[in-house]
Design an enzyme around this catalytic site. Structure first.
Site, mmCIF file in Angstrom:
data_model
loop_
_atom_site.group_PDB
_atom_site.id
_atom_site.type_symbol
_atom_site.label_atom_id
_atom_site.label_comp_id
_atom_site.label_asym_id
_atom_site.label_seq_id
_atom_site.Cartn_x
_atom_site.Cartn_y
_atom_site.Cartn_z
ATOM 1 N N LEU A 1 10.561 0.112 2.511
ATOM 2 C CA LEU A 1 10.373 -0.291 1.127
ATOM 3 C C LEU A 1 10.193 0.958 0.279
ATOM 4 C CD1 LEU A 1 7.917 -3.306 1.532
ATOM 5 C CD2 LEU A 1 10.355 -3.396 1.092
ATOM 6 N N ASP A 2 11.079 1.177 -0.659
ATOM 7 C CA ASP A 2 11.049 2.396 -1.468
ATOM 8 C C ASP A 2 11.342 2.050 -2.920
ATOM 9 O OD1 ASP A 2 11.180 4.892 -2.558
ATOM 10 O OD2 ASP A 2 12.918 5.575 -1.407
ATOM 11 N N SER A 3 10.311 2.182 -3.769
ATOM 12 C CA SER A 3 10.481 1.863 -5.189
ATOM 13 C C SER A 3 11.413 2.844 -5.881
ATOM 14 C CB SER A 3 9.114 1.854 -5.893
ATOM 15 O OG SER A 3 8.474 3.106 -5.742
ATOM 16 N N LEU B 1 15.047 -0.364 1.130
ATOM 17 C CA LEU B 1 14.965 -1.609 0.371
ATOM 18 C C LEU B 1 14.128 -1.431 -0.877
ATOM 19 C CD1 LEU B 1 15.393 -4.768 0.404
ATOM 20 C CD2 LEU B 1 13.260 -4.889 1.696
#
Length: 280
Positions: free
Chosen positions: A163-165, A272
């Protein structure tokens, strides 16, 4: 046993436990507060030498003393933060005290050797910091990764996604969200697809060459996605394929484009954007 040695021993061990707790919860509490808490614990420990004060060691009073020590030693802004501090303090207390006295009784070294006791407590504190750090890291990795299943042309592949903003890519035409994936994933799903380009990014000529090798069923799903490096004005492109859907947390999410790159990381095979989960 001289009482002054006993008090010094407990004072220093209490200080080590409080300091260790401060490090684990990342609180920069001042030395004065730590010594106050350690002194309170040392004073309480003296009661062990007087059998007539056995009432002080009932479970309710022990809980009260622990609460008082944590209130004196640490600062907190909410009940939740205090509860976390209290639990970490108990963890540090049990681990350091238990491991210290285990070493003492296991080795048979005289309990009166204060320097050895303090060294044991200190080493236990250092060990606990490493263990706690590893636990936090495992939790962090678990919280910031997801297992996803990619479905494309009646084929599917399950992998771990980070998970990578920072991944805010969208298909400029359809506005579909983009999940960055390793090129090797699609080789498992579609063995005959040609994705043997060496770099993460391609130009228009290379994209056209790849598209010309694909059959009609696949080529209709192809997207060419503009990508700009952070801190650079140069715009590159990555090749994308429209997925049937991506399954995350038992939810099938449509309108997803798979951005194909060759990033080097063995811990996960996709990147994502967390907003995809909130929009699903």
């Amino acid at each position: 046993m001289y009482i002054e040695y006993y008090i010094i021993e407990n004072l220093l061990i209490n200080y080590i436990i409080i300091s260790c707790t401060s490090i684990l919860i990342k609180e920069n509490n001042n030395v004065k507060k730590k010594w106050m808490g350690a002194s309170l614990g040392a004073i309480y420990s003296v009661a062990y030498l007087y059998p007539s004060l056995h009432i002080l060691f009932t479970i309710p009073l022990k809980i009260i003393i622990i609460i008082l020590i944590t209130l004196v030693s640490f600062s907190y802004k909410s009940k939740k933060e205090y509860t976390r501090t209290l639990l970490v303090f108990l963890l540090a207390n049990i681990f350091i005290s238990g491991s210290t006295y285990f070493v003492i009784y296991f080795t048979g070294i005289d309990h009166m050797k204060i320097s050895f006791i303090i060294i044991c407590a200190y080493l236990s504190c250092e060990l606990l910091k490493y263990i706690y750090k590893d636990i936090k890291m495992i939790k962090y990795i678990k919280e910031f990764t997801k297992t996803i299943t990619i479905s494309l042309l009646n084929h599917s592949y399950t992998c771990k996604a980070l998970l990578d903003s920072g991944n805010l890519l969208k298909d400029p035409i359809s506005k579909s969200d983009i999940i960055i994936i390793k090129a090797s994933i699609l080789k498992d799903i579609i063995p005959n697809i040609n994705l043997n380009y060496e770099n993460n990014f391609i130009d228009a000529k290379k994209a056209d060459e790849i598209i010309n090798t694909l059959d009609d069923e696949i080529s209709t799903r192809v997207r060419v996605i503009p990508y700009r490096h952070a801190g650079s004005n140069k715009t590159s492109m990555i090749l994308g394929l429209k997925a049937d859907y991506v399954e995350i947390d038992n939810r099938k999410i449509g309108n997803i484009v798979l951005g194909i790159t060759n990033f080097n990381d063995e811990d996960y095979k996709a990147i994502l954007n967390p907003t995809i989960l909130s929009e699903a």
